[in-house]
Design a protein around this motif. Structure first.
Motif, PDB file in Angstrom:
ATOM      1  N   SER A 263     -70.283 -25.581 -27.465  1.00  0.00           N
ATOM      2  CA  SER A 263     -69.165 -24.635 -27.416  1.00  0.00           C
ATOM      3  C   SER A 263     -69.360 -23.427 -28.315  1.00  0.00           C
ATOM      4  CB  SER A 263     -67.866 -25.347 -27.801  1.00  0.00           C
ATOM      5  OG  SER A 263     -67.919 -25.815 -29.131  1.00  0.00           O
ATOM      6  N   VAL A 264     -70.424 -23.392 -29.117  1.00  0.00           N
ATOM      7  CA  VAL A 264     -70.705 -22.209 -29.934  1.00  0.00           C
ATOM      8  C   VAL A 264     -71.872 -21.414 -29.363  1.00  0.00           C
ATOM      9  CG1 VAL A 264     -69.680 -22.981 -32.088  1.00  0.00           C
ATOM     10  CG2 VAL A 264     -72.006 -23.686 -31.531  1.00  0.00           C
ATOM     11  N   VAL A 265     -72.112 -21.580 -28.075  1.00  0.00           N
ATOM     12  CA  VAL A 265     -73.023 -20.701 -27.334  1.00  0.00           C
ATOM     13  C   VAL A 265     -72.180 -20.040 -26.252  1.00  0.00           C
ATOM     14  CG1 VAL A 265     -75.057 -20.572 -25.861  1.00  0.00           C
ATOM     15  CG2 VAL A 265     -75.051 -22.099 -27.837  1.00  0.00           C
ATOM     16  N   VAL A 266     -71.788 -18.782 -26.494  1.00  0.00           N
ATOM     17  CA  VAL A 266     -70.801 -18.095 -25.658  1.00  0.00           C
ATOM     18  C   VAL A 266     -71.210 -16.630 -25.521  1.00  0.00           C
ATOM     19  CG1 VAL A 266     -68.363 -17.495 -25.398  1.00  0.00           C
ATOM     20  CG2 VAL A 266     -69.012 -19.615 -26.574  1.00  0.00           C
ATOM     21  N   PRO A 267     -71.271 -16.090 -24.313  1.00  0.00           N
ATOM     22  CA  PRO A 267     -71.667 -14.685 -24.172  1.00  0.00           C
ATOM     23  C   PRO A 267     -70.642 -13.694 -24.707  1.00  0.00           C
ATOM     24  CG  PRO A 267     -71.192 -15.657 -22.030  1.00  0.00           C
ATOM     25  CD  PRO A 267     -71.205 -16.771 -23.011  1.00  0.00           C
ATOM     26  N   PHE A 268     -69.332 -13.956 -24.461  1.00  0.00           N
ATOM     27  CA  PHE A 268     -68.338 -12.996 -24.942  1.00  0.00           C
ATOM     28  C   PHE A 268     -67.057 -13.719 -25.338  1.00  0.00           C
ATOM     29  CE2 PHE A 268     -64.705 -10.197 -24.579  1.00  0.00           C
ATOM     30  CZ  PHE A 268     -65.117  -9.136 -25.360  1.00  0.00           C
ATOM     31  N   SER A 269     -66.474 -13.315 -26.474  1.00  0.00           N
ATOM     32  CA  SER A 269     -65.241 -13.958 -26.929  1.00  0.00           C
ATOM     33  C   SER A 269     -64.446 -13.048 -27.841  1.00  0.00           C
ATOM     34  CB  SER A 269     -65.558 -15.280 -27.643  1.00  0.00           C
ATOM     35  OG  SER A 269     -66.506 -15.087 -28.665  1.00  0.00           O
ATOM     36  N   ILE A 270     -63.124 -13.278 -27.833  1.00  0.00           N
ATOM     37  CA  ILE A 270     -62.189 -12.696 -28.794  1.00  0.00           C
ATOM     38  C   ILE A 270     -61.383 -13.863 -29.340  1.00  0.00           C
ATOM     39  CG2 ILE A 270     -60.311 -11.057 -29.187  1.00  0.00           C
ATOM     40  CD1 ILE A 270     -61.130  -9.610 -26.632  1.00  0.00           C
ATOM     41  N   SER A 271     -61.421 -14.090 -30.642  1.00  0.00           N
ATOM     42  CA  SER A 271     -60.715 -15.236 -31.203  1.00  0.00           C
ATOM     43  C   SER A 271     -60.287 -14.949 -32.634  1.00  0.00           C
ATOM     44  CB  SER A 271     -61.603 -16.486 -31.165  1.00  0.00           C
ATOM     45  OG  SER A 271     -62.547 -16.474 -32.217  1.00  0.00           O
ATOM     46  N   GLY A 272     -59.701 -15.971 -33.272  1.00  0.00           N
ATOM     47  CA  GLY A 272     -59.251 -15.822 -34.644  1.00  0.00           C
ATOM     48  C   GLY A 272     -60.223 -16.354 -35.666  1.00  0.00           C
ATOM     49  N   SER A 273     -61.471 -16.564 -35.294  1.00  0.00           N
ATOM     50  CA  SER A 273     -62.464 -17.143 -36.195  1.00  0.00           C
ATOM     51  C   SER A 273     -63.809 -16.474 -35.986  1.00  0.00           C
ATOM     52  CB  SER A 273     -62.589 -18.654 -35.947  1.00  0.00           C
ATOM     53  OG  SER A 273     -63.725 -19.196 -36.573  1.00  0.00           O
ATOM     54  N   VAL A 274     -64.572 -16.368 -37.070  1.00  0.00           N
ATOM     55  CA  VAL A 274     -65.911 -15.806 -36.971  1.00  0.00           C
ATOM     56  C   VAL A 274     -66.871 -16.765 -36.287  1.00  0.00           C
ATOM     57  CG1 VAL A 274     -66.690 -16.680 -39.224  1.00  0.00           C
ATOM     58  CG2 VAL A 274     -67.722 -14.604 -38.285  1.00  0.00           C
ATOM     59  N   SER A 275     -66.543 -18.067 -36.287  1.00  0.00           N
ATOM     60  CA  SER A 275     -67.513 -19.071 -35.853  1.00  0.00           C
ATOM     61  C   SER A 275     -67.051 -19.935 -34.692  1.00  0.00           C
ATOM     62  CB  SER A 275     -67.874 -19.977 -37.038  1.00  0.00           C
ATOM     63  OG  SER A 275     -66.718 -20.605 -37.559  1.00  0.00           O
ATOM     64  N   SER A 276     -65.879 -19.656 -34.133  1.00  0.00           N
ATOM     65  CA  SER A 276     -65.382 -20.419 -32.992  1.00  0.00           C
ATOM     66  C   SER A 276     -64.823 -19.457 -31.953  1.00  0.00           C
ATOM     67  CB  SER A 276     -64.291 -21.403 -33.428  1.00  0.00           C
ATOM     68  OG  SER A 276     -63.629 -21.942 -32.305  1.00  0.00           O
ATOM     69  N   ALA A 277     -65.162 -19.729 -30.704  1.00  0.00           N
ATOM     70  CA  ALA A 277     -64.689 -18.850 -29.629  1.00  0.00           C
ATOM     71  C   ALA A 277     -63.238 -19.095 -29.270  1.00  0.00           C
ATOM     72  CB  ALA A 277     -65.563 -19.034 -28.384  1.00  0.00           C
ATOM     73  N   THR A 278     -62.665 -20.239 -29.696  1.00  0.00           N
ATOM     74  CA  THR A 278     -61.315 -20.579 -29.246  1.00  0.00           C
ATOM     75  C   THR A 278     -60.369 -20.962 -30.377  1.00  0.00           C
ATOM     76  OG1 THR A 278     -62.055 -22.848 -28.827  1.00  0.00           O
ATOM     77  CG2 THR A 278     -62.078 -21.320 -26.962  1.00  0.00           C
ATOM     78  N   THR A 279     -60.725 -20.699 -31.635  1.00  0.00           N
ATOM     79  CA  THR A 279     -59.800 -20.944 -32.740  1.00  0.00           C
ATOM     80  C   THR A 279     -58.755 -19.840 -32.774  1.00  0.00           C
ATOM     81  OG1 THR A 279     -61.381 -22.157 -34.085  1.00  0.00           O
ATOM     82  CG2 THR A 279     -59.592 -21.069 -35.247  1.00  0.00           C
ATOM     83  N   THR A 280     -57.473 -20.224 -32.906  1.00  0.00           N
ATOM     84  CA  THR A 280     -56.420 -19.228 -32.972  1.00  0.00           C
ATOM     85  C   THR A 280     -56.440 -18.524 -34.319  1.00  0.00           C
ATOM     86  OG1 THR A 280     -54.783 -20.777 -33.837  1.00  0.00           O
ATOM     87  CG2 THR A 280     -55.001 -20.624 -31.445  1.00  0.00           C
ATOM     88  N   GLY A 281     -55.773 -17.380 -34.366  1.00  0.00           N
ATOM     89  CA  GLY A 281     -55.707 -16.611 -35.606  1.00  0.00           C
ATOM     90  C   GLY A 281     -55.663 -15.134 -35.293  1.00  0.00           C
ATOM     91  N   LEU A 282     -55.962 -14.325 -36.294  1.00  0.00           N
ATOM     92  CA  LEU A 282     -55.956 -12.877 -36.131  1.00  0.00           C
ATOM     93  C   LEU A 282     -57.169 -12.491 -35.296  1.00  0.00           C
ATOM     94  CD1 LEU A 282     -55.006 -11.939 -39.800  1.00  0.00           C
ATOM     95  CD2 LEU A 282     -53.499 -12.188 -37.835  1.00  0.00           C
ATOM     96  N   SER A 283     -56.953 -12.228 -34.027  1.00  0.00           N
ATOM     97  CA  SER A 283     -58.081 -11.996 -33.128  1.00  0.00           C
ATOM     98  C   SER A 283     -58.153 -10.523 -32.746  1.00  0.00           C
ATOM     99  CB  SER A 283     -57.961 -12.894 -31.901  1.00  0.00           C
ATOM    100  OG  SER A 283     -56.724 -12.702 -31.237  1.00  0.00           O
ATOM    101  N   GLY A 284     -57.427 -10.123 -31.699  1.00  0.00           N
ATOM    102  CA  GLY A 284     -57.467  -8.733 -31.286  1.00  0.00           C
ATOM    103  C   GLY A 284     -56.510  -8.466 -30.152  1.00  0.00           C
ATOM    104  N   ILE A 285     -55.965  -7.249 -30.109  1.00  0.00           N
ATOM    105  CA  ILE A 285     -55.045  -6.848 -29.056  1.00  0.00           C
ATOM    106  C   ILE A 285     -55.537  -5.554 -28.421  1.00  0.00           C
ATOM    107  CG2 ILE A 285     -53.097  -7.956 -30.213  1.00  0.00           C
ATOM    108  CD1 ILE A 285     -52.124  -5.152 -31.025  1.00  0.00           C
ATOM    109  N   ASN A 286     -55.059  -5.302 -27.198  1.00  0.00           N
ATOM    110  CA  ASN A 286     -55.322  -4.051 -26.484  1.00  0.00           C
ATOM    111  C   ASN A 286     -56.818  -3.766 -26.327  1.00  0.00           C
ATOM    112  OD1 ASN A 286     -52.526  -3.584 -26.345  1.00  0.00           O
ATOM    113  ND2 ASN A 286     -52.540  -2.561 -28.322  1.00  0.00           N
ATOM    114  N   ASN A 287     -57.604  -4.814 -26.162  1.00  0.00           N
ATOM    115  CA  ASN A 287     -59.028  -4.639 -25.893  1.00  0.00           C
ATOM    116  C   ASN A 287     -59.271  -4.691 -24.387  1.00  0.00           C
ATOM    117  OD1 ASN A 287     -60.185  -4.699 -28.714  1.00  0.00           O
ATOM    118  ND2 ASN A 287     -59.072  -6.641 -28.704  1.00  0.00           N
TER     119      ASN A 287
END
Length: 756
Positions: free
Chosen positions: A491-515
């Protein structure tokens, strides 16, 4: 009459992202109390420390081995209480008075007044009438027992070092505090033998929505505090020492000053190589000290003046300024009406990077308007930009083998954008550690536009080709290709992601809006593209449009904590993958509302292994939305499901509008597997199924339904249903035990039944 001295402290989002070093003394003093204790404290603050004070504690933040649990703090905690009393194992003075024991409460207060009964409650600035005398506010906030507070939420203590240089650490382990809350807080108060220093350490937490008070209180009229209290925000930080923050309280005596005072020499840290609005600590060296002495900082563009006052008069020479231009700073030191002036110090501020057109070209050195590497360009943005910046990666100049991490850049906006034209060049990197898996990372970066760049993550264990997190907002990525190694299943081999963690593609947190992600290709990975927002406030305005998502392991496009996200015109398929799990084309899970999922093509789930019995789901919702926030799934095509396993075209919960979709499940060579065109699961209140075309032409003996409703939808009409399947248990429409009947939930529907 009391005199309270407070130094303004700015912790804006920019400062939080840049993690600047600050040194500041902050005092609240009542005149009548100046001599009621033998000492007060200087306060210094540092972020991202390289080692804990004295380097005695070298453990990672979540370690409890060898620590002693303080009785009365054992979780799961249902109420705020005072703990049992703990003895201090060495002589220790607090505000010049000897203290021998302490107790703590769940809200982050350590008090040496062990007979205190009343609890502090919600945090305020210091001095606070609700806080016991002789107390440490170590990230004080109101205790909350709401989830995720659990049985492991406890307070421990441990002694490090040997006499006479020991430290007593009191650590809060995995607390949730405040409203809004700080999640999984790890923090410590440290008492140091001989020096009588007090340290407060912000060690580890997962959220920065909470605000706290940090300081020392002598009584309800005298205290030393961080002046941002009670609104100190705390950024999400990990479990390593190197990302921790430390407040250091150093005692000093309060003897009367002597006139004329000795002003000493002004010290600025840092004094050069800094950016506009950076915080600079000001202090004096070689100056006299004493009670009644005041300090007034002044600035001038010229060493000879004229100087103007910066802020108000202080009771300590330590202060800080937000440096905006190059200036000289001096301190006016006054005792008994006699004023003397320190030797000035020059603070040099670098200019912001000029707007304009630049190139990245590996064949030429960095200089003028060219950068030899992407990272040379990143470094040039350290002090922000003065206007819109456009960088062309020279055609054919790549590949560029480097990890590129863009931080928050000052002064970016909708007009002051940073544009990178990749011109088909490749940026590639092989990550080897979990904490830095990305090839291209936007860490809090805003208003960046990236065009026509190939981004490759070659790591076999950790690889995020492109990753946005930490409030990376308002970015555009156009016609880029994101690629990781094929046929991997981590699960840490992912082509593109926006998430709340530097090391997880699906951890919630401060991620990003309006991208906005447009016209891109995502190749391979556990997820093709993952968009995950903040559990406290789901991300808004993100869009992924006209992209090609190829050969994911499990999830094509994964959405969680998204509000108003648009998924439009994408093609999601697995044309060549040979190692795979269940196929989910578009997957919508927790807190997804107001979604627009339209014009997508979901197809070829197991194209390279068409006899596989692995399940395949086209558009799949794990949870429903709410009334007034319905998700809309329309004008999509689900087709070419050539497999022998279960096939569901569209699977939804409540408050979905499903209309004008085409679902064609036509693998006549299939020999098994349940087939459902549109599936409304139990709990599907408020869902409308209208104007869809569903055709099932499939072999095998498995149950087949064009429509399957575990609960009646709010409306189901004008759907065109076609089935051509071998004799067996085949239903055009099905709800519980009623099927193939024209009823209130199935009006104006066209049936076409063959060989049923």
């Amino acid at each position: 009459m009391s005199t309270k001295v407070a130094i303004m402290r700015s912790r804006s989002l920019v400062f939080a992202k840049l993690k600047v070093f600050v040194l500041v003394m902050l005092l609240s003093i009542t005149n009548s109390d100046v001599f009621s204790q033998a000492a007060s404290y200087n306060l210094s603050y540092a972020t991202n420390v390289t080692a804990y004070p004295g380097s005695l504690n070298t453990e990672t933040d979540a370690t409890t081995t060898g620590w002693t649990l303080i009785a009365g703090t054992t979780g799961a905690i249902s109420a705020d209480v005072w703990s049992s009393t703990v003895s201090i194992p060495f002589a220790f003075d607090f505000f010049g008075s000897s203290v021998t024991s302490f107790k703590v409460n769940q809200g982050g207060v350590l008090t040496f007044t062990t007979g205190a009964v009343s609890l502090p409650g919600g945090n305020t600035g210091l001095p606070a009438s609700g806080l016991p005398d002789m107390s440490i506010a170590m990230m004080w906030d109101d205790f909350t027992n709401t989830a995720p507070t659990g049985a492991g939420d406890q307070v421990y203590y441990k002694v490090f070092g040997t006499a006479p240089n020991r430290q007593l650490w009191v650590k809060y382990y995995s607390f949730e505090m405040g409203n809004p809350s700080l999640s999984f807080v790890y923090m410590s108060a440290v008492l140091e033998e001989t020096t009588n220093n007090v340290y407060v350490v912000d060690m580890y937490n997962l959220s920065n929505t909470g605000t706290t008070t940090v300081g020392l209180q002598y009584n309800n009229t005298f205290a030393v505090q961080d002046a941002a209290s009670p609104n100190i925000p705390h950024g999400a930080i990990g479990t390593q020492i190197a990302d921790s923050d430390v407040w250091t309280f150093t005692p000093f005596s309060l003897l009367p000053c002597t006139a004329p005072p000795t002003p000493g020499t002004a010290i600025a840290i840092p004094s050069s190589g800094i950016c506009p609005t950076s915080l600079v600590s000001l202090s004096l060296s070689g100056n006299s000290v004493g009670s009644g002495q005041t300090y007034q900082w002044q600035s001038s563009a010229n060493i000879g003046g004229p100087f103007v006052n910066e802020g108000g008069s202080l009771l300590s020479p330590a202060s800080f300024i937000a440096a905006t231009t190059t200036q000289y700073y001096r301190c006016e030191v006054t005792c008994s009406g006699n004023s003397q002036y320190s030797t000035p110090v020059l603070v040099t501020v670098n200019a912001a990077f000029p707007g304009g057109n630049y190139t990245i070209n590996a064949a030429l050195p960095t200089g003028g308007t060219n950068f030899q590497t992407f990272n040379a360009f990143v470094s040039a943005l350290n002090c922000g930009i003065a206007g819109a910046v456009v960088v062309d990666v020279v055609l054919g100049s790549g590949p560029y083998n480097e990890q590129v991490i863009f931080p928050a850049v000052l002064n970016t906006s909708s007009t002051n954008t940073i544009t990178i034209n990749g011109n088909g060049n490749t940026l590639t990197f092989g990550a080897t550690v979990s904490t830095a898996p990305s090839t291209l990372e936007l860490n809090g970066t805003d208003y960046m536009i990236i065009n026509n760049l190939n981004i490759v993550g070659t790591g076999a264990t950790y690889a995020f080709a492109g990753h946005l997190w930490n409030n990376a907002d308002n970015n555009q990525i156009n016609n880029c290709t994101f690629t990781v190694n094929p046929n991997l299943s981590t699960s840490v081999v992912v082509p593109f992601s926006i998430s709340g963690s530097v090391s997880s593609a699906t951890t919630t947190g401060l991620s990003g809006i309006n991208n906005v992600i447009t016209g891109c290709t995502m190749n391979h990975g556990y997820y093709g593209a993952a968009l995950v927002g903040n559990s406290a406030s789901p991300a808004t305005g993100n869009r992924i449009e006209n992209c090609q998502v190829n050969d994911h392991y499990l999830y094509g496009i994964y959405l969680s904590y998204q509000n108003g996200t648009e998924v439009k015109g994408n093609t999601i398929e697995r044309p060549t993958r040979t190692t795979f799990s269940t196929f989910y084309g578009i997957y919508m899970t927790t807190a997804t509302t107001n979604l627009l999922v339209h014009g997508n093509s979901v197809r070829n789930p197991m194209n390279a292994a068409q006899t596989s019995t692995t399940a395949a789901y086209g558009i799949y919702a794990v949870t429903g939305s709410t009334a007034g926030n319905e998700n809309r799934v329309y004008n999509n095509i689900v087709s070419d499901f050539k497999t022998n396993g279960t096939q569901w075209g569209i699977y939804v919960y409540g408050y979905y509008y499903v209309y004008h979709n085409t679902v064609v499940l036509d693998n006549a060579a299939s020999t098994a597997g349940e087939t459902r065109g549109i599936y409304l699961v139990s709990g599907g209140t408020g869902t409308y199924i209208q104007n869809n075309i569903i055709s099932i032409t499939r072999g095998g003996t498995g149950i087949k339904h064009c429509l399957y409703f575990a609960v009646a939808p709010s409306a189901c009409n004008n759907n065109v249903l076609h089935m051509n399947a071998p004799a067996g248990t085949n239903y055009i429409g099905y709800r519980t035990t009623s099927y193939a009947t024209l009823s209130a939930w199935q009006t104006a529907t066209t049936y076409d039944l063959n060989s049923v």
